[in-house]
Design a protein around this motif. Structure first.
Motif, PDB file in Angstrom:
ATOM      1  N   SER A   1       3.124   6.056  -7.484  1.00 19.58           N
ATOM      2  CA  SER A   1       2.084   6.445  -8.069  1.00 19.58           C
ATOM      3  C   SER A   1       1.381   5.328  -8.924  1.00 19.58           C
TER       4      SER A   1
ATOM      5  N   ARG B   1      -1.377   1.679  -8.961  1.00 19.18           N
ATOM      6  CA  ARG B   1      -2.759   1.134  -8.143  1.00 19.18           C
ATOM      7  C   ARG B   1      -2.810  -0.122  -8.000  1.00 19.18           C
ATOM      8  N   SER B   2      -2.119  -0.916  -8.657  1.00 20.25           N
ATOM      9  CA  SER B   2      -2.067  -2.374  -8.540  1.00 20.25           C
ATOM     10  C   SER B   2      -1.141  -3.193  -8.744  1.00 20.25           C
TER      11      SER B   2
ATOM     12  N   ARG C   1       1.789   3.853  -3.050  1.00 17.54           N
ATOM     13  CA  ARG C   1       1.523   5.374  -3.236  1.00 17.54           C
ATOM     14  C   ARG C   1       2.599   6.448  -3.502  1.00 17.54           C
TER      15      ARG C   1
ATOM     16  N   TYR D   1       0.737  -1.390   0.128  1.00 17.30           N
ATOM     17  CA  TYR D   1       0.014   0.001  -0.007  1.00 17.30           C
ATOM     18  C   TYR D   1       0.892   1.368   0.012  1.00 17.30           C
TER      19      TYR D   1
END
Length: 177
Positions: free
Chosen positions: A164, A166-167, A161, A157
């Motif tokens: 940048s 998401r998966s 971040r 997680y």
């Protein structure tokens, strides 16, 4: 003749403070005695060998942490970390950072403006990201790194971040070398 007397004879023959520091460090590793670590650190003062002094500080900090003296361990570990950063001794820097984090100290491992996205990650986040990019599940990564799956998810997680993304699929597009 065992290693300790040989080291001490070598230090006497060399007649240099740094040699006495290395002999005391060797004795500390063999005897597991705090006084030997302290003698080594004293001998390092003014010896002009910052890398060797930082190695001794790291070993002493590790010893203190294993002796459950976490708050005492932080000062020598911080000093070692600072020297390894200055000398750009990356492997030793990571070892000192990991050890300092094990004492409960929170570290920001990298500059937010680091040139490479991977330089923005802590060493633990980098390991987790690389394993995840190779297709490892959280459970598999946890087993390999001796962490809980929940801790792996937390590292992912935070890394997502910082990177940048998401998966896990987005990890394939990153240069992780």
């Amino acid at each position: 003749m065992s290693s300790t007397p040989r080291l001490e004879a070598w230090a006497r023959a060399a007649g240099q403070p740094w040699a006495h520091a290395l002999a005391a460090r060797g004795r500390a590793l063999l005897t597991d005695n705090e006084d030997d670590y302290l003698r080594a650190l004293t001998a390092h003062e003014g010896a002009g060998r910052p890398f060797e002094q930082a190695r001794t500080e790291l070993l002493y900090g590790e010893w203190l942490r294993r002796a459950r003296r976490r708050s005492d361990a932080r000062a020598p570990l911080r000093s070692a970390l600072k020297t390894f950063e200055r000398l750009r001794a990356r492997i030793w820097l990571e070892r000192a950072r990991t050890e300092l984090q094990a004492t409960g100290e929170w570290l920001v491992a990298a500059e937010p403006t680091a040139a490479s996205p991977l330089d923005r990650l802590t060493s633990q986040e980098r390991q987790v990201v690389r394993l995840a990019a190779n297709g490892g599940t959280s459970r598999e990564i946890a087993a390999q790194l001796f962490l809980s799956p929940r801790t792996v998810e937390h590292h992912l997680y935070r890394a997502f971040r910082k990177l940048s993304i998401r998966s896990r699929r987005d990890l394939a597009r990153l240069d992780l070398s």
